[in-house]
Design an enzyme around this catalytic site. Sequence first.
Site, PDB file in Angstrom:
ATOM      1  CD  GLN A  98      -7.389   2.266   3.007  1.00 19.20           C
ATOM      2  OE1 GLN A  98      -7.885   2.469   4.122  1.00 19.20           O
ATOM      3  NE2 GLN A  98      -7.754   1.251   2.248  1.00 19.20           N
ATOM      4  N   GLY A  99      -4.403   6.228   2.331  1.00 20.89           N
ATOM      5  CA  GLY A  99      -4.780   7.588   2.697  1.00 20.89           C
ATOM      6  C   GLY A  99      -6.242   7.860   2.401  1.00 20.89           C
TER       7      GLY A  99
ATOM      8  CB  SER B   3      -9.773   7.928   7.749  1.00 19.61           C
ATOM      9  OG  SER B   3     -10.555   6.760   7.619  1.00 19.61           O
TER      10      SER B   3
ATOM     11  CB  SER C 244      -3.054   0.524   8.841  1.00 17.85           C
ATOM     12  OG  SER C 244      -4.345   0.642   9.404  1.00 17.85           O
TER      13      SER C 244
ATOM     14  CD  GLU D  43     -10.626  -2.570   4.736  1.00 17.67           C
ATOM     15  OE1 GLU D  43      -9.875  -2.393   5.709  1.00 17.67           O
ATOM     16  OE2 GLU D  43     -11.224  -1.642   4.167  1.00 17.67           O
TER      17      GLU D  43
ATOM     18  CB  SER E  39     -18.122   3.364  12.188  1.00 19.95           C
ATOM     19  OG  SER E  39     -19.206   3.996  11.529  1.00 19.95           O
TER      20      SER E  39
ATOM     21  CD  GLU F 116     -21.611   4.017  15.332  1.00 16.29           C
ATOM     22  OE1 GLU F 116     -21.588   3.916  16.566  1.00 16.29           O
ATOM     23  OE2 GLU F 116     -20.625   3.733  14.612  1.00 16.29           O
TER      24      GLU F 116
END
Length: 415
Positions: free
Chosen positions: A130-131, A133, A188, A271, A394, A396
């Site tokens: 997976q591209g 981030s 990953s 996900e 995240s 946050e």
Amino acid sequence: MELDFGPAVRDFRDELRDWLAEHLVGEFAEHRGVGGPTDGAAWEVRLAWDRELAAGNWLGVGWPQEYGGRGLGLLEEIVFEYEYARANAPYRATGNALDLLGPMLLKMGSEAQRKRFLPPILSVEELWGQGFSEPGAGSDLASVRTRAERAGGGSTSFEDTCVEGASRPTGVENGGEWVVNGQKVWTSFGIHADWLYVLTRTDPDSRRHKGLTMLLVPADQPGVEIRPIRNLAGQDEFAEVFLSDARTDADMVVGEVGQGWRTAMATLGIERGTTLLPQQLTFEREAEALIGLARERGALDDPMLRRRIVDAWISVRIMRTTNLRTIAELTAGRAPGPQATTAKLYASTRHQQLGHLAMELAGPAGQIVGEDYGLDTRQRSFLLSLAETIYGGSSEIQRNIIGEQLLGLPKEPRP
């Protein structure tokens, strides 16, 4: 933990249990529970196990038969995930494609893409990374800077429309290529990937969520360099990907040109759905092991420690209840309630607390590793849990989503 999903799927459940009992033996049984979404342990064994599953037609049980699946329903998919986790089978090496890319293609891909890519996923012939981030766009995914431009024939017009049922993505004409430049990070199992699904910016004048496009990019080409990143557990399942004039065909767009944000959010929605069910069962096993360790060390005699241990036990039961609520809603044909939005934040933070407590109870001996940095199950789980509040959104960002979308609080100020 036992769940009965009713007589409608009992035969399917029994068939699966019998198959797992017959095939989860030998080297596969020796690696029960090994691996995870960010745990690359025993990769070759897990890959061999995936091929064993493929031979038994257990991958993609809910995918249409014309692409190699069984064509079964959502309830059978849930039963499979539950029984698979219950048997503590090795974590699937092809999970990225099975849990994320495949459902994305089924929902938003063209018919040509489904026919080309879904069968090799189910036969474990092609692996995916997976591209999403980037160094400057992790949790703030909308600020991706990886660029894709058209070369050769065709058009990139964002006003193009797609005729319903067409076999190619919106805004893409036959011929030509996309040329991709940029950098991705935290991919990953990227070092094993044959293909990448990459979120790119195809409109150079766009900002934030607009002008993004999802592309399928072959990894084996001169313009793609994949470098492993070693994590705290000493593994290299993460990677950074450098794209330098990497190329892919014009029809490798998933969804619509300029609407990549919609495609990406659909993927993340998958996900954050029922994929937490196997994790929940893993956390329950860890909680039971924690109680056993506490008894062994006499920690239950300490009222403060006993309170923290009970709190950890309660937390995994809350995860179970949350998952059951979501499953009940999905099987009833309803959209998941607000508990599905909070599940990831709760599970990741509570699992970290569980790991900290387990290491505390283990004492100084828990900090000793084996030869060649050999970690035991407790140590590996603790170290890898530290990333859970980052990947998949995240904490946050999760709190912002809960505050703004569920509670109706004012949005966070942006520059």
